[in-house]
Design a protein around this motif. Structure first.
Motif: not given
Length: 394
Positions: A288-289, A353-356, A362-363
């Protein structure tokens, strides 16, 4: 004639390399050519693969019951035959209908010959050496992708993807089937009457927490197995950097299993599980970072490899320490179902999830799932300890 356990584990390990290398890994190499010849989209091809994994998970409890009734030899030999038939059907596929038919058969084959079936077999024959046997089996399986990908590429270049699959079908019959037939006992281990069966039934809520932990963990790790290189690219790494760093996952996965083998005598299985979930959380936090940092990318690859390598072992050994090994085959079957279904749905679920939701949300969701998996694991361990203290106190 009874074979030495090291011989049995080694033989089963070779069969695991072939089975994973023929049923699970080749799609990464053969998939594009299959799409072209079958005139199907990438989404349709991977939908068939998802169907295989889902069926494998759904069939796991039935496979456990068959193994209890008929023994490990019958089940794993059947898995080899089903694998051969599925690969032949896939090699002969001419369109979506035959593709999905082969995928369904492959799903049943996976449930009868991959890790969970191997763990069930070892539970019947390994006795007190069960934990080390599980670790040894997964060490063999860890080399499946390392061997399968270059072999699949070579076979496809020399003869085509259909012939590559037929070659793997031959290995199932000429190598896996004889290994299973010669190394495994004809009958399952005979338990006494079933006084301990209600103990598992009474612990259903505790087992549900463990199943949730394994399912959520499998979801996160499965997403990374498919999308890690793309995540590295999105975070700002070059294509070359992304591929080079992701290539470290395999060695660190084997390293994690070697560490477990060395720690086995002095470290409880539940503590190995704690380390596994902690490594997954730390890896997701670093991901994430990331923001283009190659140092963090190396850390992500190492933590993911270690947690992914250990998770397979943890799924095989922690339930034994928490709940005992009577009816353990049944318990493994129950725990395998949600984990396999979660693994099957993960790549598509992440894409959706990435698309929405977008990249950041998402991450964060994946990080939250890794934390949820760890919390569910902690609850399951705590409940099992309380039950054990109460029983000993009584």
């Amino acid at each position: 004639m009874k074979r030495p356990l090291t011989v049995v584990v080694s033989g089963l390990g070779v069969a695991q390399i072939i089975s994973w290398g023929s049923l699970y890994y080749p799609i990464a190499v053969l998939g594009e050519r299959m799409q072209q010849d079958l005139q199907i989209s990438s989404s349709m091809l991977f939908a068939a693969f998802t169907l295989s994994l889902s069926i494998s998970g759904l069939a796991a409890p039935a496979v456990a019951r068959l193994m209890e009734a008929h023994g490990a030899r019958a089940v794993l030999c059947s898995g080899s035959v089903l694998s051969m038939l599925a690969l032949c059907l896939l090699a002969a596929a001419s369109g979506p209908l035959s593709l999905f038919g082969a995928a369904i058969l492959a799903g049943f084959a996976m449930s009868a010959c991959l890790y969970d079936a191997g763990f069930m077999a070892l539970n019947q024959i390994a006795g007190d050496a069960y934990r080390r046997s599980v670790t040894g089996l997964t060490l063999f399986g860890g080399f499946a992708s390392t061997l399968s990908w270059p072999v699949s590429q070579f076979l496809m270049a020399m003869a085509g993807w259909r012939q590559a699959l037929l070659f793997y079908a031959l290995l199932q019959i000429l190598v896996c089937l004889p290994l299973h037939a010669c190394l495994l006992p004809a009958n399952g281990r005979k338990h006494g009457s079933l006084p301990d069966r209600p103990a598992i039934e009474n612990q259903a809520p505790d087992i549900a927490w463990l199943a949730l932990a394994f399912a959520a963990g499998s979801f996160v790790l499965s997403v990374l197995s498919v999308h890690l290189i793309g995540m590295f690219r999105t975070a700002g790494l070059s294509d070359a950097q992304a591929v080079m760093i992701a290539a470290l996952v395999g060695p660190t996965q084997v390293l994690g299993r070697l560490l477990e083998l060395g720690m086995g005598r002095n470290t409880r299985a539940v503590h190995v599980g704690t380390m596994t979930f902690a490594a997954m959380i730390l890896g997701m936090t670093a991901l994430f970072l990331l923001d283009g940092s190659t140092q963090l990318a190396y850390l992500v690859a190492a933590l993911y490899g270690i947690s992914n390598g250990l998770m397979t072992i943890v799924r095989g050994i922690v339930p034994a320490e928490l709940y005992g090994r009577h009816d353990y085959t049944t318990l493994l079957g129950r725990l395998a179902r949600p984990a396999f279904v979660a693994r099957a749905l993960a790549p598509f679920g992440f894409t959706l999830a990435l698309a929405t939701l977008g990249q950041t949300s998402t991450m964060l969701l994946l990080l939250a799932m890794s934390m949820m998996a760890s919390m569910a694991y902690w609850v399951a361990v705590r409940h099992a300890r309380r039950r054990s203290i109460k029983q000993h106190g009584d």
